[in-house]
Motif scaffolding. Structure first.
Motif, short mmCIF file in Angstrom:
data_model
loop_
_atom_site.label_atom_id
_atom_site.label_comp_id
_atom_site.label_asym_id
_atom_site.label_seq_id
_atom_site.Cartn_x
_atom_site.Cartn_y
_atom_site.Cartn_z
N ALA A 157 54.46 61.41 -13.49
CA ALA A 157 53.01 61.67 -13.41
C ALA A 157 52.44 61.04 -12.14
CB ALA A 157 52.32 61.11 -14.64
N TRP A 158 52.89 59.85 -11.84
CA TRP A 158 52.40 59.17 -10.62
C TRP A 158 52.76 59.95 -9.37
CZ3 TRP A 158 54.82 56.98 -6.34
CH2 TRP A 158 53.98 56.23 -5.50
N SER A 159 54.02 60.40 -9.32
CA SER A 159 54.46 61.16 -8.14
C SER A 159 53.65 62.44 -7.98
CB SER A 159 55.94 61.53 -8.26
OG SER A 159 56.70 60.38 -8.30
N ALA A 160 53.47 63.16 -9.09
CA ALA A 160 52.73 64.42 -9.02
C ALA A 160 51.27 64.15 -8.64
CB ALA A 160 52.79 65.13 -10.37
N GLY A 161 50.72 63.08 -9.15
CA GLY A 161 49.31 62.77 -8.92
C GLY A 161 48.99 62.39 -7.49
N ARG A 162 49.99 62.09 -6.69
CA ARG A 162 49.73 61.70 -5.29
C ARG A 162 49.13 62.87 -4.50
NH1 ARG A 162 54.51 59.28 -2.41
NH2 ARG A 162 52.97 58.20 -1.17
N ALA A 163 49.43 64.08 -4.96
CA ALA A 163 48.88 65.25 -4.26
C ALA A 163 47.36 65.31 -4.37
CB ALA A 163 49.48 66.52 -4.86
N LEU A 164 46.82 64.67 -5.39
CA LEU A 164 45.38 64.76 -5.64
C LEU A 164 44.55 63.97 -4.63
CD1 LEU A 164 46.34 66.04 -8.27
CD2 LEU A 164 44.72 64.64 -9.51
N ALA A 165 45.19 63.03 -3.94
CA ALA A 165 44.42 62.18 -3.02
C ALA A 165 43.70 63.00 -1.96
CB ALA A 165 45.33 61.16 -2.36
N GLY A 166 44.32 64.12 -1.55
CA GLY A 166 43.71 64.96 -0.52
C GLY A 166 42.39 65.57 -0.95
N LEU A 167 42.13 65.61 -2.26
CA LEU A 167 40.87 66.18 -2.75
C LEU A 167 39.71 65.20 -2.59
CD1 LEU A 167 42.17 67.73 -6.10
CD2 LEU A 167 41.51 68.99 -4.05
N HIS A 168 40.03 63.94 -2.29
CA HIS A 168 38.98 62.91 -2.24
C HIS A 168 39.08 62.12 -0.95
CE1 HIS A 168 38.06 63.59 -6.47
NE2 HIS A 168 39.37 63.74 -6.61
N PRO A 169 38.29 62.49 0.05
CA PRO A 169 38.37 61.76 1.33
C PRO A 169 38.18 60.25 1.15
CG PRO A 169 36.94 63.69 1.52
CD PRO A 169 37.31 63.58 0.08
N GLU A 170 37.32 59.87 0.22
CA GLU A 170 37.11 58.42 0.04
C GLU A 170 38.35 57.75 -0.55
OE1 GLU A 170 33.40 58.30 -2.01
OE2 GLU A 170 32.33 58.61 -0.11
N ALA A 171 39.10 58.50 -1.38
CA ALA A 171 40.34 57.94 -1.93
C ALA A 171 41.37 57.74 -0.82
CB ALA A 171 40.88 58.86 -3.01
N LEU A 172 41.37 58.65 0.15
CA LEU A 172 42.29 58.51 1.29
C LEU A 172 41.98 57.22 2.06
CD1 LEU A 172 42.45 62.13 2.76
CD2 LEU A 172 44.26 60.91 1.56
N VAL A 173 40.68 56.97 2.24
CA VAL A 173 40.27 55.75 2.93
C VAL A 173 40.73 54.52 2.12
CG1 VAL A 173 38.26 54.40 3.67
CG2 VAL A 173 38.32 56.86 4.08
N GLY A 174 40.52 54.59 0.82
CA GLY A 174 40.93 53.47 -0.06
C GLY A 174 42.42 53.22 0.00
N GLU A 175 43.18 54.31 -0.02
CA GLU A 175 44.64 54.16 0.04
C GLU A 175 45.08 53.52 1.35
OE1 GLU A 175 46.90 57.69 -0.62
OE2 GLU A 175 46.31 57.82 -2.72
N ALA A 176 44.47 53.99 2.45
CA ALA A 176 44.83 53.43 3.76
C ALA A 176 44.47 51.95 3.83
CB ALA A 176 44.11 54.21 4.86
N LEU A 177 43.35 51.61 3.21
CA LEU A 177 42.93 50.20 3.20
C LEU A 177 43.93 49.36 2.40
CD1 LEU A 177 40.59 48.35 4.05
CD2 LEU A 177 39.49 48.86 1.89
N ASP A 178 44.32 49.84 1.23
CA ASP A 178 45.30 49.12 0.40
C ASP A 178 46.61 48.93 1.18
OD1 ASP A 178 43.63 48.83 -1.71
OD2 ASP A 178 44.41 50.53 -2.85
N GLU A 179 47.00 49.98 1.85
CA GLU A 179 48.25 49.94 2.63
C GLU A 179 48.15 48.86 3.71
OE1 GLU A 179 51.87 50.98 2.52
OE2 GLU A 179 50.53 52.29 1.40
N ALA A 180 47.03 48.87 4.42
CA ALA A 180 46.85 47.91 5.52
C ALA A 180 46.81 46.47 4.99
CB ALA A 180 45.57 48.22 6.27
#
Lengths: 555, 424
Positions: free
Chosen positions: B360-383
């Motif tokens: 479920a987690w792997s499949a759900g990663r595709a959903l991040a592209g639907l939410h620009p703010e989630a992309l920013v959050g992910e990049a922040l977590d990564e950094a």
């Protein structure tokens, strides 16, 4: 070479423009359902919004709360057992029908006990039967933590009940689009509502815990007798008496294909979407011709209500709420009023700048449009919290001055441009976020009758001048459309206990007889004023007489 | 010519289809920047994140008050009213947020206004001019908000149980003793470029981003002195007369931000007429594995073992709730909730649960592209080194998952309470 560079730049520039009608593709299915698709290449997922036109405004008093319950029971989760009744031993539907009968017996037994407390109670036996039945129902459901079929595929779903529509939003990987179509149609065809009793109990508990809502009080007074003015908390007995079969019957009329618009935004084009939608959603039965043609009859809001005032007490800081009855979204003045709300509200708006920052009269100022909805005449609401040392009357006076200024003084060019820019950014943002775009298109169809309204409003905004805003403000933001609510800081606990109890009983009695909140408030206030002229003993006796008229559960 | 045309076509195709790859760079002052370039629409999003320090975490209400005061202060040479007019005039949205792991400002602007927007973000972050008058105004407003919690028993119960001191509603005492010097010290300690991460997303290229960030944030220094007006008093002011009087000031508690101990006194909120409701809240353990956390966020909310209780994750908190029957007492409802949570903790998850959750987690990663703010959050977590990695996810075992569950639901970490009608 230069031409090619220009061509390249033009292509890049086009990418950066706002939503164009041709980006939205529309199809109509034979059964009446509408499909809108906005393709976003490069995305590996899709966002789908189902918009069922109707919502709370179309609930009859007996079905008050049905939209909220449907959002919780039909769309709260997506379990395989709810989609396939043939799964497992015996019929889940038969167990749920048995549960419905038991719940109704319990309700009637409780009413009987209240009337005749001496009678032998059947409650324990009925309660035990219900418990056993619930165990049997629960045993049919999966014990896996990832039983929700969308969660298990990495997706999510949420449903929002509104005044004008039930909105269901789902997101899944693009490869699951066909699966999603099949699941949604199975859900509508089955209408299992297996968690009905739990959802109803939770909703009732929430409404009881919530207490009176300031916005609800204002709506009730400003839109009397209209579903937009209804407070669900006043309809708890109807909600408690609602049965699963009632909700199923209501869902069959509300969730018909001709009342549905399906919006898909994401990495799928119309070529990929339409065949699956036709295969599944197209199989939903068409409504009978008569049912499809008929429009629900909704009561008119009297135009001559005049300037209305109510007062109430609540904990926390005092607040002033003023609501003006405004036309629906389809009306030509609506867009001008939206701009008026933009000029007044927000951190840079006149109310914050003048009342909060310059005059220090208010702690906060907020402006809301289309409360509770935009399909029918609703409210433009200003919510003000007075600053320390300033009264509600002072703040109200200052607010009226600002409204007069808006109506009479010309709007400075920079202020006008600022409002337009903010709306422009808001539209860009809506277009950028698939969920917001899908919702925006769906709600434009619900509120204005056409999804194109979302785009047309952007065009009309450019042609609307400040004079149109002032003209609309003069028509709609006048005293004849106004309702004012003063929320005093003191709680009812600070009152004389006898008076507080009398007020409670009078309110409960009035609630069962008078729907118009302003009239109700007036009656209670007048009753208390007259009772204060009596001796304490006479007031006690009057209270007992009044209590005797209340239903036992409200005493 | 033909080659150039082919290149142009390829460029357009790639632009439409390529995944957004993060590009990172830094400034000499230590500010780390991540760019997610996306020219689909003329918008730019930014998020500036600053972690909190232990000293701030030990002072309830300090971070929240600081963020409030910063939001109402003049910035550089711009008065607060003008600052807001500049934002509004260009339709720029600047939103502050506070979580237990740091404070942040999120920004949204049209790309044509990106210079102005980033300049204003920089002004807010390190050129805010603090003054005592704003502190007093915000102190009163904050207290009024805290008082408003009294009107909602559910909100009050949630606030009382907040395990993280940074986010707890302040007591009257902690609010009245909060001094201007503490605010200045907070400014110097927390608002520093060498601990900050800036994520940019949207319609700007790498070179443009470097130029903009350098121009806006290049003068931000680690040793920045507190920005106070010359006339600012240096002593702690008396509480304003409109605030109720508090007991004499006590020194700030020296406890760490997370004090996960079972409360000695049961938390009870009196709510006459309301059905009993129990709540249990646990702050995420600091050393919790990111991958285990992601899977628990998928598994816990739908677990039937909790029925009829419900569980959800709010920020860094795990929150479990149970609505009791009318005849049940608040204490019994709370006991039932804790019993359910401990049963779940003992039971743990199976290999099959783990496998399903990973899928479920792997499949759900595709959903991040639907939410620009989630992309920013992910990049922040990564950094910040808090991102989830597919390789580590693959390596996560059921023992690791259950160990994380046991730590998060440790009875010593849970804060529980209930509301309802008092029993006579």
């Amino acid at each position: 070479m230069r031409r090619l560079v220009l061509l390249l730049l033009a292509a890049l520039g086009l990418n950066a423009q706002t939503l164009r009608l041709e980006e939205v593709q529309e199809r109509r299915l034979a059964n009446g359902a509408r499909l809108l698709v906005v393709e976003r290449r490069g995305l590996a997922a899709f966002h789908a919004t189902l918009v069922f036109r109707g919502g709370r405004a179309e609930e009859s008093p007996a079905m008050a709360g049905a939209t909220d319950l449907l959002a919780r029971t039909l769309y709260g989760s997506t379990w395989p057992e709810d989609l396939d009744t043939a799964k497992g031993n015996g019929s889940l539907d038969a167990l749920l029908k048995e549960e419905e009968g038991l719940l109704e017996s319990l309700r009637l037994e409780r009413l009987r006990q209240r009337k005749d407390p001496e009678a032998v109670s059947q409650l324990p036996a009925l309660g035990a039967n219900l418990w056993t039945l619930h165990e049997a129902v629960r045993a049919r459901f999966s014990a896996s933590p990832l039983a929700d079929v969308y969660t298990a595929r990495g997706g999510r779903q949420a449903a929002t009940p509104g005044a004008d529509a039930l909105v269901v939003e789902a997101e899944l990987p693009a490869t699951d689009f066909e699966f999603w179509c099949r699941t949604e149609v199975q859900r509508l065809a089955t209408l299992q509502l297996s968690r009905f009793s739990e959802a109803r109990a939770a909703l009732v508990a929430e409404l009881r815990a919530r207490g009176p809502q300031s916005l609800g009080l204002l709506q009730g007074a400003a839109l009397p007798g209209h579903p937009y003015g209804r407070d669900l908390a006043d309809h708890l007995p109807a909600l408690e008496a609602m049965r699963r079969s009632d909700l199923q019957a209501w869902a069959r009329t509300t969730c018909r294909p001709d009342r549905l618009t399906l919006v898909v935004v994401g990495g799928l084009g119309m070529d990929a979407v339409l065949p699956a939608v036709q295969r599944h959603f197209g199989a939903l039965p068409s409504p009978p011709a008569a049912a499809a043609a008929e429009d629900p009859l909704l009561p008119e809001i009297p135009a001559d209500l005049g300037d209305r005032r109510i007062q109430a007490a609540q904990g926390g800081a005092p607040r002033l709420l003023v609501g003006w009855r405004i036309p629906p979204r389809s009306h030509r003045d609506h867009l001008a009023l939206r701009l008026a709300a933009r000029l007044l509200g927000g951190p840079s708006g006149r109310l914050v700048q003048r009342l909060v920052r310059q005059k220090l009269l208010a702690q906060s100022a907020e402006v809301l449009m289309d409360v509770p909805g935009g399909r029918l005449p609703g409210l433009l609401v200003v919510d003000l919290v007075p600053a320390e040392g300033h009264s509600l009357a002072e703040v109200e006076g200052a607010l009226h001055t600002e409204i007069l200024r808006l109506q009479q003084e010309s709007i400075p060019a920079d202020e006008w441009q600022r409002a337009l820019t903010q709306i422009d950014v808001e539209m860009l943002r809506t277009e950028d976020e698939p969920a917001a775009l899908a919702r925006g298109l769906g709600m434009a169809w619900v509120e204005a009758g056409d999804w194109r309204q979302a785009e047309q409003e952007a065009q009309r905004l450019r042609n609307t001048g400040p004079e149109a805003v002032q003209a609309a403000a003069r028509i709609w933001l006048g005293p004849s459309h106004r309702t004012t609510l003063w929320l005093q800081a003191g709680s009812e606990e600070s009152q004389d206990p006898l008076e507080a109890e009398t007020a409670r009983v009078l309110k409960a009695l009035a609630a069962s007889r008078i729907q118009d909140l302003a009239q109700r408030e007036h009656l209670v206030a007048e009753g208390l004023r007259q009772l204060r002229m009596l001796s304490v003993e006479e007031r006690r006796r009057t209270l007992k007489l009044l209590e005797a008229q209340l239903a036992p559960e409200k005493r | 010519m033909r080659r150039l045309a082919a290149c142009a076509a390829l460029f357009l195709t790639v632009q439409a289809q390529a995944q957004i790859r993060p590009q990172a760079f830094g400034l000499p002052n230590g500010l780390r920047v991540v760019l997610l370039e996306d020219h689909e629409r003329p918008l730019v999003r930014a998020c500036l994140h600053l972690p909190l320090d232990p000293e701030t975490n030990a002072r309830p209400g300090l971070a929240a008050m600081a963020l409030r005061v910063l939001g109402q202060s003049d910035a550089a040479a711009v008065r607060i009213g003008d600052f807001e007019q500049l934002l509004a005039g260009a339709g720029i949205e600047l939103t502050p947020a506070l979580r237990a792991d740091g404070l942040s400002w999120s920004l949204l602007t049209r790309s044509r206004d990106q210079d102005l927007a980033l300049g204003l973000l920089a002004d807010r972050a390190f050129r805010s001019v603090l003054d005592t008058a704003t502190l007093e105004t915000e102190r009163l407003a904050y207290w009024r908000e805290t008082e408003r919690l009294e009107a909602s028993p559910r909100a009050k119960l949630r606030a009382v149980l907040e395990p993280d001191q940074t986010l707890q509603a302040p007591s009257l005492e902690s609010l009245t003793t909060l001094s201007f010097e503490e605010l200045l010290a907070f400014d110097a300690r927390v608002l520093r470029p060498d601990r900050a991460v800036l994520v940019l997303h949207g319609d700007l290229g790498l070179e443009q981003a470097k130029r903009l960030v350098y121009l806006s944030f290049g003068t931000w220094t680690v040793s920045s002195a507190p920005h106070a007006p010359p006339h600012a008093p240096t002593t702690a002011p008396a509480a304003p007369s409109s605030l109720p009087k508090a007991a004499p000031a006590a020194p700030p508690p020296a406890t760490p931000s997370v004090a996960p101990v079972a409360s000695p006194q049961p938390v009870r909120i009196n709510a006459p007429g309301a059905l009993p409701r129990a709540l249990a809240v646990a702050l995420e353990p600091e050393d919790l594995d990111r991958e285990a956390r992601a899977l628990l966020a998928l598994l816990l909310p739908g677990d039937p073992a909790l029925f009829p209780a419900r569980i959800r994750i709010e920020g860094l908190d795990l929150v479990a709730a149970l609505d009791g029957e009318a005849q049940a007492s608040p204490a019994a409802t709370e006991a039932l909730l804790l019993e359910r949570l401990q049963a779940l903790r003992q039971r743990g998850f199976t290999e099959a649960d783990l496998r399903q959750a990973k899928a479920a987690w792997s499949a759900g990663r595709a959903l991040a592209g639907l939410h620009p703010e989630a992309l920013v959050g992910e990049a922040l977590d990564e950094a910040r080194g808090r991102g989830t990695s597919p390789a580590r996810m693959q390596a996560l075992t059921v023992e690791g998952l259950n160990g994380a569950l046991r730590r998060w639901l440790d009875p010593a970490r849970l804060k529980a309470g209930a509301l309802g009608a008092p029993r006579s």
